[in-house]
Every structure is written in structure tokens, then in C-alpha cells.
Design an enzyme around this catalytic site. Sequence first.
Site, PDB file in Angstrom:
ATOM      1  N   LYS A   1     151.374  33.232  28.328  1.00  0.00           N
ATOM      2  CA  LYS A   1     150.471  32.935  29.450  1.00  0.00           C
ATOM      3  C   LYS A   1     148.997  33.095  29.059  1.00  0.00           C
ATOM      4  CE  LYS A   1     149.770  34.652  34.168  1.00  0.00           C
ATOM      5  NZ  LYS A   1     150.369  35.530  35.190  1.00  0.00           N
TER       6      LYS A   1
ATOM      7  N   GLU B   1     147.481  35.206  42.316  1.00  0.00           N
ATOM      8  CA  GLU B   1     148.361  36.383  42.386  1.00  0.00           C
ATOM      9  C   GLU B   1     147.896  37.404  43.442  1.00  0.00           C
ATOM     10  OE1 GLU B   1     148.413  37.553  38.277  1.00  0.00           O
ATOM     11  OE2 GLU B   1     149.582  35.789  37.718  1.00  0.00           O
TER      12      GLU B   1
END
Length: 651
Positions: free
Chosen positions: A105, A204
Site C-alpha cells: 500500500k 479511513e
Amino acid sequence: MRERKRDDAATVGDWIPADTGEGPSITGMAVTSSSTDPIVGIDLGTTNSLVAYCDDAGPRILMDEAGRALLPSVVRFVAGAAPVIGHDARAHAVEYPVDTVYSAKRFMGRGFAEQGASVGELPYSVVAGPHGLAAFAVAGDVITPQQVAAHVLRALKEIAERQLGVPVQRAVVTVPAYFDDAQRQATRDAARLAGLEAIRIVNEPTAAALAYGIGASERRRTSSETIVVYDFGGGTCDVSVLQLVPGGPDEGEFFQVLSTAGDTRLGGDDIDDAIIALVTREIRDEFGTALEFPPAARQALRNFAESAKITLSSADSATLEVSFGVDRTYRRVLGRAEFETMIAPLVARTIDACRRAMRDAGAPEIDRVVLVGGSTRIPAVRDAVRAFFGREPYAALDPDQVVALGAAVQASVLSGTRRDLLLVDVVPLSLGIETVGGAVAKLVMRNSSIPTRATEMFSTSVDGQINVGIHVLQGERELVADCRSIARFDLRGIPPMPAGIPQIEVEFLVDANGILAVTAAERRSGRRAAVQVIPTYGLTAADVDRMEAESFTHAREDMQRHRVVDLVATSRLDLKWICDALARVRDELEPAYLETLESAIMSLKGHISAAEYDPRSVDANAFYQAKEALDRASVRMHEVAITRSLRGGTD
Ligand code: AMP
């Protein structure tokens, strides 16, 4: 023995209907979903990934076949064969260092040229891929970060399909708030490669707030709210300041990111490193050896350091023990206080990130603080966050799962599946704790408007009891067995005292978001323990209706059973005192009186045994009369005991 005081706060919760998401509201965008075409929420993490789904009972993590929530974001590439994904890939990473890709990521949508020297520290090789973007040279091939992520996403899709029993084609996927457009696009591409349409990319921290019901309710908010999301995971620390902005009459509210700050090289791994450094330094001092561990042993040392750290989140000490050489063993106990001193500089760096995020956001008033990431389970970390923001952070949800749960909430909001959502401006079912004998003492009554607060005093039931288990329950019935268990925790370290003497104040606080904080504190010693829960999680409106209906049907029987349970508890205490005193003065009592007293004791014991065998068959009135009869019969014995103690007897 019980004292009760309640003070319901006057204001009503301020929840609103929400088309929440990043940027402007999405009113008018039609997304349809059904149980045959579900939309899942995915937390595509640096270390671990999760998939969740939200239906009428609220969001839940979809587990793999082995019942595990987390899927390691690790892929091992094998020339000419299918890649190995998840747990298996991580477990054997040490054996296949060059072909196992983790932390992909970090490279999503990033140019190879932007990567610093630190890529040289990775066991796999990072190269310039298509368009100069970072990629990996593994198993004789060049693999993009999107392809790595796609393997993880496909594995999550399969978990979801197995759990839900239908094909899954759409998902809400989360990304860090600081991801730029290229990184977000790379995430969408990864989803597409995995056969999933990322119908929304959500930040997030926004997902974490949504998981707590912030901005995902049925009520309209009139003023904005500022939320800090403190995310301290395994490898990174991210602090985000979000603003939840109320929408106009025709649009939903939305989250705006005011600022983000963090440290991409600060996480739980650094805490493990600090323990490893302590151990290797002390081994060198004690045994005069500089340890050279082979890779497998280094991994074992890391696992051991991590488990000591995890132990210290709930225990006061952890034992460190390392065997090496032929017969050498290093052993020592690491206390919580020493551990906290050791990690204080790391925790201080996370608080620096909070300070920077607050400054960049213009130092707003903070309404709520939400905790994300496994390292927020460390009490010293929570204490530092609480102290910095001056308020209790939300920690009721598993900090590893909160982002995925929030992504699922967003998915359900987008798909309109949350028809049966509970309104949360009142407490839908009463909340209380278990007392001796399995009865429930209710502290917050059903339909109390929130926020609300209630306190009640309790005590111990056994002499010298130093720990008290607090069992938090929800429901309208009188006995534990008929209520819903929502949390358990222990109050430890009460000084030993006779039963009934410690004063334990239990406080229930339900805030405007319906989140319940239960605190138990022993007055004399100041010992405290607390837990946070979301009582409405997993509860549908239909459940509430059913539980309410059952309480009416069983009202009479429940009352009788509660009375019997209380009679058993108080009679046991009475019998203990009477029998103790009787043992001391028995030789001074006339035989006829002794016979009367002992028969009253036997009669009460008989009622207790019968109640324990089958509480329904007991006549509560007869039981009560037996208890009263013993009280009366014991008066003479108590007089003798007191006279004896005044004489300077052995009392
Ligand atoms: P995350 O990246 O959010 O999955 O967080 C993983 C990090 O949390 C790792 O460093 C874990 O060692 C750490 N962690 C997990 N559980 C605990 C715990 N109970 N106490 C302290 N650290 C924990």
C-alpha cells in the site's frame, strides 16, 4: 444496602439522516442494493485487510473459514503458479523473503523516483514499473502495487461471498485521508482487477467515525461537529481532524478533512523494537555476548517482544525469557511502569502529531476523539490521548475493525439497506449490571433520553474479596439469563475488607451517540476500571420489540424470581454472621434456646437449597418469613455475644 441517584441530562441526541461521504453530499445518486447484490465495506490496510457487511442488525466483520477477521495484506509470488495470499504468505515470509510482498500500500500510485533509500531495506526488490511508477520485481516478473492489492481484495471478496452466500461485486473501499488522486485511482484500479466495483473510496478516519454512528444516523444535525481520529497501528501513526458539516434542507451532511498529521515510521513495531533492544542490551551486560540472531530467531524474538507488549496492555507485568546457547537463559520481569517509561518518547511523538494536526486545523474545539489501530489498546497511549484532548476517547469497538465496520456502514447508507435502523435519541432497552445470585440491577431505564448518567453503590459479597467482576447487561427482564450480555470487566486490587464494607460506585454514562461508558470505582482505595460499549450494535428494532413484549409476558414470574434471588443473597449473609457468632457463644446458650435457634437456621437453609434447585417452585413469602423468624430467634444469641465481648471475651 443500595443507594440510587439518577440525573438524566436535558438535551436530546443530535443525530441526523446522512448521506455521508467525502466531499459534497450525494443526494440524488441512486445506488440500489439487496441481499442478492450486497455492497461490502473493505479496509485495505498496509499490514492487514478486512471485509465487513452492514444489515439491519448493524455492521459486522465477515470472517474467513477459520474464523479470523484479519487477512494479512501479504502476497507471495510463485513463478508459473498461483500466488499465496494472506496468513500463509506471512507465515513463510522469512523463508521466501525476495518473493513475498508486504506493505504494498505504501507504493500505490507512487512514482519510483519518489521512493527514498529506505526501499533498499526491504527484502523484495522495488523497481520502476509502467509509467515510472513503483513496482516489484518478484518471481521473475514485474508486479504493480495494484496487482498485489487486487490479490488481497479478491481473497476478501471470496470471504464475503462465502459468508453471504451470494456473488459480491461492489464495495466501499477505504484509503488514508492523505492519499492523493493518483493513489485513490490506483485503489479503484486494484478493485477492478479483483472483479469489484469500488462504488466509493472513503477516508479511513471518516469510516472510523461512521462506525461509531457519528454522521450516519437518522436525525438531522444543525451544527457542525469536530472529530479527531487517532490511528496508531503497527507501522504508522495518523491523526486526522474531521469536521462533520450539516447539509442544507435537500442534502445530507458530509465530512470534511480539516487536517492530517502523522509519522509514517512510527508504530507498534517500534515498541516491539524497544523491548528487543532492552533484552539484547541486558543479555550483553549479563552474559558478555553480543547476540547475532539468524533471521528465523530474530522473527521469534520479535513475536515474543510483541506478545510481552500485548500482555502489558491488560496485566501489570510480563515475563521476558530468552534461552540461547547451550544452557543459557535470560529471564526478567518487565513491569507496566517500567514499560511505560520506556515507550514514553514514542507516545510523545504521537502526541506531537496530534499537536500538529490541531494547529493545522486552526485549533478547533474537539467534540469527539475516536481510536483506531491495535496500538491504541495500550493503556498509556489511551491515557496520553485522553490527557491531550481532555476527553474520553471512543474505544468501544475493536480498534483493528473500526475502519472496515465504518466502510460497511457507508455501504449500507449508500445502498439504503438500513431500513430497520434504531433511533438513538433514547436508550431502547434498560441497562444494568449483574448482582449476586444472577439478578440484574438496572441503572439506566429504557426510553431515557440521551445523553444520560446514572450511578449506584454496590459492595462485595465475600470477605476479603479483592476483585469484582462487573457484567453489563441490557434488557427488561429481571434475571441475567433473560437479558443480553454486552460487556464484562474486572475491578481489581480492592484492599481486603469484610463483605459489604467496600463502597463500589458504578457509573453508567450514555453519550449523545448512544455510546455507553461504565466505570466502577472503589472509594477507599481509589481503584477504578472502565469499559465502553455500543449497546445498540447487533440490535434491531424487531429485537427491541420482542424483548419488551417478553418483559410484559413474564413480569409477574420475573418479579417473584428476582425477589427469591435477593432473598438467597441476603439470607446467606445473615446466616454467615449468625453462624460465626454462634460458634463463639454456643456453650453459654441454654439447650432449649439453642434448639429453637438451630431449627430456625435449618429452616432458612432449606429455603436457600430449594431456591437454588428450582427458584420457580419457591414460595417467596414463606422464604421471607423463615428469614424474619431467624432474625427474631437470633436476638438472644447476639445479646449474649455482645455481653461476652463487653466482658473482654475472645470476640
Ligand atoms: P494495526 O496496524 O492497526 O493492525 O495494529 C497492529 C499493531 O497493534 C501491532 O503493532 C500490534 O502489536 C499492536 N497491538 C495489537 N493488540 C495489542 C494490544 N493488546 N496491546 C498493545 N499492542 C497491540
